[in-house]
Design a protein around this motif. Sequence first.
Motif, PDB file in Angstrom:
ATOM      1  N   LYS A 274     -80.451 -78.696   9.671  1.00 37.66           N
ATOM      2  CA  LYS A 274     -81.568 -78.564  10.753  1.00 37.66           C
ATOM      3  C   LYS A 274     -83.004 -77.996  10.436  1.00 37.66           C
ATOM      4  N   ILE A 275     -82.875 -77.217   9.270  1.00 33.97           N
ATOM      5  CA  ILE A 275     -84.360 -76.564   8.977  1.00 33.97           C
ATOM      6  C   ILE A 275     -84.695 -77.290   7.638  1.00 33.97           C
ATOM      7  N   ALA A 276     -83.972 -78.169   6.989  1.00 30.52           N
ATOM      8  CA  ALA A 276     -84.246 -78.589   5.621  1.00 30.52           C
ATOM      9  C   ALA A 276     -85.700 -79.231   5.393  1.00 30.52           C
ATOM     10  N   THR A 277     -86.472 -78.763   4.626  1.00 29.43           N
ATOM     11  CA  THR A 277     -87.749 -79.581   4.259  1.00 29.43           C
ATOM     12  C   THR A 277     -87.858 -80.355   3.383  1.00 29.43           C
ATOM     13  N   GLY A 278     -86.674 -80.698   2.603  1.00 35.11           N
ATOM     14  CA  GLY A 278     -86.804 -81.562   1.601  1.00 35.11           C
ATOM     15  C   GLY A 278     -86.892 -81.011   0.262  1.00 35.11           C
TER      16      GLY A 278
ATOM     17  N   ILE B  43     -82.536 -84.001  -0.295  1.00 33.60           N
ATOM     18  CA  ILE B  43     -83.620 -83.393  -1.205  1.00 33.60           C
ATOM     19  C   ILE B  43     -84.442 -84.679  -1.336  1.00 33.60           C
ATOM     20  N   ASP B  44     -85.930 -84.442  -1.483  1.00 34.04           N
ATOM     21  CA  ASP B  44     -87.011 -85.412  -1.724  1.00 34.04           C
ATOM     22  C   ASP B  44     -87.037 -85.274  -3.213  1.00 34.04           C
ATOM     23  N   SER B  45     -86.712 -86.267  -3.964  1.00 33.47           N
ATOM     24  CA  SER B  45     -86.567 -86.344  -5.489  1.00 33.47           C
ATOM     25  C   SER B  45     -87.993 -86.448  -6.095  1.00 33.47           C
ATOM     26  N   ASN B  46     -88.918 -86.393  -5.072  1.00 32.02           N
ATOM     27  CA  ASN B  46     -90.573 -86.224  -5.716  1.00 32.02           C
ATOM     28  C   ASN B  46     -91.114 -84.777  -5.184  1.00 32.02           C
ATOM     29  N   ASN B  47     -90.224 -83.821  -4.993  1.00 29.89           N
ATOM     30  CA  ASN B  47     -90.548 -82.791  -4.381  1.00 29.89           C
ATOM     31  C   ASN B  47     -89.574 -81.577  -4.904  1.00 29.89           C
TER      32      ASN B  47
ATOM     33  N   GLY C 184     -97.695 -76.219   1.331  1.00 30.56           N
ATOM     34  CA  GLY C 184     -99.115 -76.955   1.352  1.00 30.56           C
ATOM     35  C   GLY C 184     -99.130 -78.019   0.107  1.00 30.56           C
ATOM     36  N   LEU C 185     -98.118 -78.244  -0.562  1.00 31.51           N
ATOM     37  CA  LEU C 185     -98.117 -79.073  -1.557  1.00 31.51           C
ATOM     38  C   LEU C 185     -97.657 -80.571  -0.969  1.00 31.51           C
TER      39      LEU C 185
ATOM     40  N   LEU D  95     -84.950 -68.825  -0.388  1.00 33.72           N
ATOM     41  CA  LEU D  95     -85.575 -70.297  -0.227  1.00 33.72           C
ATOM     42  C   LEU D  95     -84.775 -70.891   0.902  1.00 33.72           C
ATOM     43  N   ASN D  96     -83.611 -70.648   0.969  1.00 31.35           N
ATOM     44  CA  ASN D  96     -82.657 -71.235   1.850  1.00 31.35           C
ATOM     45  C   ASN D  96     -83.159 -70.773   3.207  1.00 31.35           C
ATOM     46  N   SER D  97     -83.361 -69.581   3.412  1.00 34.96           N
ATOM     47  CA  SER D  97     -84.023 -69.239   4.735  1.00 34.96           C
ATOM     48  C   SER D  97     -85.290 -69.942   5.231  1.00 34.96           C
ATOM     49  N   LYS D  98     -86.062 -70.457   4.210  1.00 33.56           N
ATOM     50  CA  LYS D  98     -87.190 -71.185   4.523  1.00 33.56           C
ATOM     51  C   LYS D  98     -87.124 -72.804   4.503  1.00 33.56           C
TER      52      LYS D  98
END
Length: 304
Positions: free
Chosen positions: A66-70, A144-148, A301-302, A97-100
């Motif tokens: 639910k909170i995953a940014t990739g 996960i985004d393989s480019n991030n 911001g990346l 990191l997981n908390s974010k």
Amino acid sequence: MKPFVFLITCFSTMTIFSQNSVLPLWPKEIPNSIKSDEIEEIVNENILRISKVQTPTIEVYLPAKKIATGQAVLIFPGGGYGILAYDWEGTDFAKLLNSKGIAGIVVKYRLPSSKSATEKHKVPLQDAQRAMRLVRSKAMEWNIDSNNIGIIGFSAGGHLASTLGTHYNEAVYAKQDEIDQLSARPDFMTLAYPVITMGEINTHGGSRKNLLGENPSQKMVDHFSNELQVTVDTPPTFLVHATDDTAVPVENSLLFYAALRKSKVAAEMHIYPTGGHGFALGLSDPHLASWTDQWIGWMSGLKP
């Protein structure tokens, strides 16, 4: 109270929680490895220290979907290339990191001080490259985004991270499977009070000795002095260091930052007046503790 000490030879099969898993890096033979009577050792006394690593692994912490940014970050604990401060500079950061919403992957890499390693200077980078490729291969499965996919390293782990960030194309092991066809280049990197140079003036003597031996050639010193290896293709970098660090001089971060600027690589650096060496999350000082907020903000911001 005596420290709690135990030996483990099958750490790679351990699962800590249902959402966290430990995976071996190498599906076949571990490169540059020989059989010995050495046994992996874990000492838990305030900090969980792992030495004599025999089976390199990644320990995977995934955030709630639910909170995953990739984003994902591979974490390289420090310890002078002699031990790994596995929770202090490893699993504690994976949980943060997981908390974010960011996946945190702790790399238990082999140490060149181990007598089970041959061509000792190669083994940390071999494990780092393989860890990056393995995580990239699992991107879809792990949301996960393989480019991030980035990295963070602390002290000697910072040297290994900066080595991966500048030597990711170096062929240091024979390909074992299709995973090894993937890129080992991090998309971004963070270096916390890192060892950067192997030059005698500003290096950390213990890290240099463990990685390169007593009397390395100038060619070897230059090769692993990562301020000399920065190019325009080096990943964007975040650096943090304390001015009063007497173990790894702040000049290490300054040298790397200057090299990044020269190659026009995006970089952000935070130099704190106090903090010493090995401050990790920096929770003992409210001012220093803000560095992780700056770091998380930088990562958010990346653009992949």
